[in-house]
Enzyme design. Structure first.
Site, PDB file in Angstrom:
ATOM      1  N   GLU A   1     -20.500  -3.643   9.577  1.00  0.00           N
ATOM      2  CA  GLU A   1     -21.557  -2.872  10.829  1.00  0.00           C
ATOM      3  C   GLU A   1     -21.308  -3.146  12.318  1.00  0.00           C
ATOM      4  O   GLU A   1     -21.568  -2.617  13.088  1.00  0.00           O
ATOM      5  CB  GLU A   1     -23.297  -3.773  10.298  1.00  0.00           C
ATOM      6  CG  GLU A   1     -23.192  -2.958   8.827  1.00  0.00           C
ATOM      7  CD  GLU A   1     -23.556  -1.560   9.126  1.00  0.00           C
ATOM      8  OE1 GLU A   1     -24.353  -1.408   9.521  1.00  0.00           O
ATOM      9  OE2 GLU A   1     -23.212  -1.386   7.963  1.00  0.00           O
TER      10      GLU A   1
ATOM     11  N   GLU B   1     -29.797  -6.206  13.912  1.00  0.00           N
ATOM     12  CA  GLU B   1     -30.315  -5.932  13.769  1.00  0.00           C
ATOM     13  C   GLU B   1     -29.904  -4.701  11.874  1.00  0.00           C
ATOM     14  O   GLU B   1     -30.335  -4.936  11.164  1.00  0.00           O
ATOM     15  CB  GLU B   1     -31.132  -4.826  14.367  1.00  0.00           C
ATOM     16  CG  GLU B   1     -32.006  -3.656  14.011  1.00  0.00           C
ATOM     17  CD  GLU B   1     -31.565  -2.590  14.218  1.00  0.00           C
ATOM     18  OE1 GLU B   1     -30.956  -1.609  13.541  1.00  0.00           O
ATOM     19  OE2 GLU B   1     -31.194  -1.407  16.274  1.00  0.00           O
TER      20      GLU B   1
HETATM   21 ZN   LIG Z   1     -27.958   1.356  15.600  1.00  0.00          ZN
END
Ligand SMILES: [Zn+2]
Length: 1028
Positions: free
Chosen positions: A172, A99
């Protein structure tokens, strides 16, 4: 104050316990007319939902099997969501990291982080992405149709054609990286010279989950779900277990995307008043033509039913306490959390789900509920378990109940009390008045309009769509409601039977015991160190070189100025230049304080607000004012005990609220208003009852119910402590602003760390007589007619009826002097900064055994009406999106950071879930340097302006409209003036205010706060530690 950065929140933070149906609004039925869908699409069903004045269309794309849902409703705030069923089979956090990666650039929009960039190019009223235990969703909403198309193109490209680059995965997800320190130059060159020493695990999600998994609510949430539903995807930690995250590979992530992000596994949901054809065509063109049908095995099987209950013991970090203080030692003995969870049934049983939402209310809401009596009022626990209520977002829904602050030596007492309570309910049933309350609340809820209806609808439907439920059935609201009323009438034991079958005779039950452990975090750290050493041990020189070159590459990438030119954007010239205004009337009537009446389309509801000046209170009374507000409606009043009072409130309104407020004068910070705000709303037929009940509370609250008072004061401390753990940045911001001026100082005393400290002392000492006498004195001084002003937002033609009813609220309130004829604030000169703040240093640390920190830094700013206010607002957004986001999130590894300008005269920097708060403080201080060296262009200024307008123009529900003069003394002229200044603001204006307000001189006078653990990084700040 709106903190802008943390938009990308996650479902994983804490599941919202939804109470009954989502909020609603009403409007004329919008129509799709005669639909002529593009080739390849077919309408599967159409349903009118009269309760929401809405039509629901279900549509299928035949070739790929993609499902579309259109909620057609007359509302200009349109919304969209694409969602996928994502079912990880491990705890590497693959769905969650994906995501994040999806938001890092895609085929047609290759610039880094198009989502974040769109925040400065759009007027979105919501823009976000969320991961849940079994789904990933990408929703947005906007009031502008051009914006809708822009965002739709970006969302579709991101979800279906993301770049998923290796370096983004490292940034990330997780990586091995050299520790960074604030003292050194972090340029890539300097970094390369330093070599590969001091390697550690890093990564946004890695740190995010370290933070989340150290907080009790998210731990309990995960442990209940994974242990109650152990045989399918729910057994995993969908957000990612930090030490599993480090096993995820880039290839696994890409495979996960290829498997689940496919039209055959997708649901597209659209909300708004538009013909659907246009959007279907566009989605077909951009996405569907590129895919064929795929059989995707993402179905979640029902959990097989247990034959006997299970018990599980887990640990969490022992909260800090002083071993030399006997009272604290006593509290430390009662830290356990016990939760019982019962598997109830499949999500695709609309009636059962509906009934259980109601049962959950009856079982747990308010002091008259049986579990509140047996678990909280009994003294067994101080508050409900953080996971209490009915969870209906997963395949197998469950109900959980329990308590925190339970005796460490006797957790079984809670399980026994739960069993005994269940028996008692089966025996005695529920009070008819409480059942009537629920039915009333459902009716009220259907009419109450919230400010982002479409988005709420999308969020509320997501899980149902995810499990292929029939939405048409879920939205047959009247039929469901009628059936419920029939069942309740025809079978007096209807609810008891449900309790008996689903709780008493249910062997599929988990008892989760969470015990405090002093060395819990240390244990986690040891495990992380071991995992790290294991990797380092295996590293040869080539491996070390690779880590270094990846670190350098990442830094270089982060330093690049991103080219966002591929992204569409709204122009400042696309925005309205005039503020939105509404008519209103100030009514001066005998026996009534000045009352502002706003006629609004409120759908048969009267919204009431009243402000009572608190200027006559002493300093000590002021400190206790928030506590007074939080208990006032919870005790009994005039012949009603606390249980009866709560039932009466629920029978006539949507709840009574009492809060403190400190309002700065919009032109001169030497003046302010301190007050208590009371508010509530009711169906027109209940307005009389609502005001009469307020009168009983304001004139005769039952402060003598001292045993119950103790219970709620303890509960309050636990709740404040929890809110600080979850939103520490707000507390760091208030604390850092406290020394700037009296408005900020009182805000800190009322709602900041000082209030938590006071509430802790209260929970430890319980000098009830002292509090009661303070409360009585506050009551007498504040609730008089001359202290008050009122506002009513109501439908046309109900005005005189509601004003008459309002008279009963004030009928016997004392009035020493004349009522004041003004419906805007009563300004008084702001006093000196109170001693309790003054004796504190400007720069302070609060130490708590958290995994991560929160930082704040505040400099003096200006009030709302000052000509520098608008450029300072633009400056705060400019810094947030072009400098702080990059430094604090991307480089520093914090979950978020930014700056905010507010009308209390504070310009405040903050960081959120921050591993390196010292580094962040340095970053805050270097803002002006960055501005002077960066080449700020008009596009950046326009982007910053657009984000300011997003909050200025965010939709306001009819019940809250037209109140800025009433609450803040901000007139229409002032609002228009500020809007004009925002439009006119140039780069030069922004640079000028930056040089003035962020100057070295101002920095010397600034306040700063770090809340977090004692560690290497925070030790570098030689600021005093606040101990009270
Ligand atoms: Zn997150």
């Amino acid at each position: 104050m709106r903190v802008g950065l943390l938009k990308r929140s996650h479902v994983l933070a804490l599941p919202a316990r939804k109470y009954l149906v989502t909020a609603t609004a009403s409007a004329k039925i919008a129509s799709n007319g005669a639909m002529s869908l593009p080739t390849g699409f077919k309408v599967e069903s159409v349903k009118e939902v009269p309760e929401y004045d809405m039509t629901l269309y279900s549509i299928e794309h035949e070739r790929t099997g993609a499902k579309f849902f259109h909620f057609n409703r007359d509302d200009k705030n349109s919304a969209f969501c694409v969602q996928f069923r994502t079912v990880p089979n491990d705890s590497t956090g693959v769905a969650h990291i994906l995501e994040h990666l999806v938001l890092c650039g895609s085929k047609n929009f290759p610039c880094p982080e198009p989502f974040f960039k769109m925040l400065t190019r759009s007027m979105a009223t919501f823009l976000n992405a969320m991961t849940g235990p079994d789904l990933t969703m990408y929703p947005f909403s906007t009031q502008n149709q051009k914006d809708f198309e822009n965002l739709l193109r970006i969302y579709l490209d991101a979800a279906f054609f993301p770049n998923l680059e290796y370096l983004d995965f490292r940034q990330e997800g997780w990586r091995l990286d050299t520790k960074k320190s604030a003292d050194e130059n972090t340029s890539a060159v300097a970094y390369r010279e330093k070599g590969s020493e001091n390697i550690e695990f890093a990564g946004v999600v890695f740190n995010e989950m370290k933070g989340a998994m150290s907080q009790l609510p998210s731990m309990v949430d995960h442990l209940v779900r994974s242990n109650l539903l152990p045989s399918n995807t729910y057994s995993n930690n969908f957000g990612g277990e930090p030490l599993s995250i480090i096993n995820l590979t880039h290839d696994q992530l890409k495979n996960f995307h290829a498997t689940y992000y496919h039209p055959s596994n997708a649901k597209f949901v659209l909300y708004g008043d538009f013909p659907i054809e246009r959007w279907l065509k566009l989605i077909d063109e951009l996405v569907l033509t590129n895919f064929d049908k795929l059989e995707i095995d993402s179905q979640i099987q029902s959990e097989s039913k247990w034959t006997a209950a299970k018990t599980k013991v887990e640990y969490f970090q022992q909260p800090q306490f002083d071993k030399n203080k006997p009272q604290e030692v006593e509290i430390a003995k009662r830290q356990s959390v016990v939760t019982s969870a019962f598997l109830i049934g499949d999500i695709n049983e609309p009636y059962n789900v509906y009934c259980w939402n109601i049962l959950s209310y009856l079982l747990t809401s308010g002091p008259a509920s049986p579990f509140h009596k047996s678990l909280i009022q009994s003294g067994l626990g101080a508050n409900f378990s953080p996971v209490t209520g009915f969870e209906s977002d997963v395949k197998d829904c469950y109900f959980s109940i329990g308590a925190q602050n339970v005796d460490n030596e006797n957790p079984d007492a809670i399980v026994q009390a739960i069993d005994a309570t269940i028996d008692k309910i089966i025996e005695e049933g529920f009070d008819q008045q409480r059942i009537d309350s629920v039915l009333h609340l459902i009716e009220l809820d259907l009419k109450h309009q919230s400010s982002n209806f479409g988005l709420k609808l999308l969020m509320g439907s997501a899980s149902k769509l995810n499990h292929d439920c029939d939405l048409q059935e879920f939205y047959s609201l009247s039929q469901i409601f009628d059936r419920l009323r029939y069942d309740l009438k025809n079978d007096p034991n209807f609810l008891q039977e449900m309790v008996k079958n689903s709780l008493k005779n249910n062997p599929h039950r988990l008892n989760l015991v969470m015990k405090p452990k002093e060395e819990f975090f240390a244990g986690l750290q040891t495990k992380e160190d071991l995992a790290l050493n294991e990797r380092l041990y295996k590293l040869d020189q080539a491996g070390k070189n690779q880590i270094l070159s990846e670190s350098v590459a990442l830094l270089e990438k982060q330093t690049l100025i991103p080219d966002a030119s591929s992204l569409p954007k709204l122009l400042i010239s696309d925005l309205e230049t005039k503020i939105e205004t509404y008519p209103s009337e100030i009514v001066e009537k005998d026996n009534l304080p000045s009352t502002q009446v706003n006629v609004q389309p409120t759908n048969g509801i009267c919204y009431f607000k009243s402000v009572f000046s608190t200027e006559k209170l002493t300093a000590e009374e002021r400190r206790f004012l928030p506590m007074f507000c939080s208990v006032l409606t919870k005790l009994g009043a005039e012949n009603l005990n606390f249980e009866q009072l709560r039932s009466e409130i629920d029978l006539c309104s949507g709840g009574f609220s009492v809060t403190t407020s400190v309002t700065p004068h919009p032109k001169d910070l030497k003046y302010f208003e301190e007050s208590i705000v009371i508010s509530s709303h009711a169906l027109l037929r209940n307005v009389d009852k609502m005001f009469a009940l307020w009168n009983r509370i304001l004139t005769a609250p039952d402060f003598e119910a001292t045993e119950y008072l103790k219970v709620i004061l303890k509960q309050r401390y636990e709740m404040l402590q929890m809110s600080m753990e979850q939103s520490g940045h707000r507390y760091a911001m208030r604390s850092s602003a406290a020394t700037l001026n009296a408005v900020c100082a009182y805000d800190e005393i009322y709602s900041g760390m000082s209030q938590i400290a006071l509430s802790r002392q209260v929970a430890l000492n319980m000098e009830i007589e002292k509090y009661v006498s303070l409360f009585k004195s506050i009551l007498e001084k504040v609730f008089t007619k001359e202290n008050a002003r009122c506002a009513l937002n109501l439908p046309e033609s109900s005005q005189s009826e509601c004003l008459n009813a309002l008279g009963s609220l004030f009928s016997n309130l004392n009035s020493v002097s004349e009522v004041r004829s003004t419906a805007s604030p009563f300004w008084i000169p702001a006093p000196e900064i109170p001693e309790i703040v003054q004796k504190r240093e400007r720069l302070v640390k609060y130490l708590f055994p958290f995994q991560v920190s929160y930082a704040g830094r505040s400099l003096a700013g200006v009030p709302y009406g000052h000509s520098h206010f608008a450029p300072l607002e633009v400056l705060s957004k400019l810094l947030s999106w072009n400098y702080l986001h990059k430094e604090i999130r991307e480089k520093g590894g914090a979950y978020g950071g930014g700056a905010s300008n507010n009308s209390s005269g504070a310009f405040t920097f903050f960081s959120y879930r921050d591993p390196t708060p010292y580094l962040s403080q340095r970053t805050f201080q270097r803002s002006l340097d960055w501005l002077q060296s960066a080449s700020v262009d008009q596009e950046m200024i326009d982007g910053a302006k657009l984000t300011v307008f997003q909050s200025v123009d965010s939709p306001v529900a009819p019940g809250s409209r037209n109140l800025s003069n009433f609450f803040s003394g901000i007139t229409e002229e002032m609002r228009q003036e500020r809007r004009d200044r925002l439009f006119a603001c140039t780069k030069l204006d922004v640079m000028e205010v930056a040089e003035t307000y962020l100057s070295e001189r101002n920095l010397k006078m600034s306040g700063g706060t770090v809340i977090g653990p004692k560690n290497e990084d925070s030790n570098k700040l030689d600021w005093p530690v606040v101990t009270e």
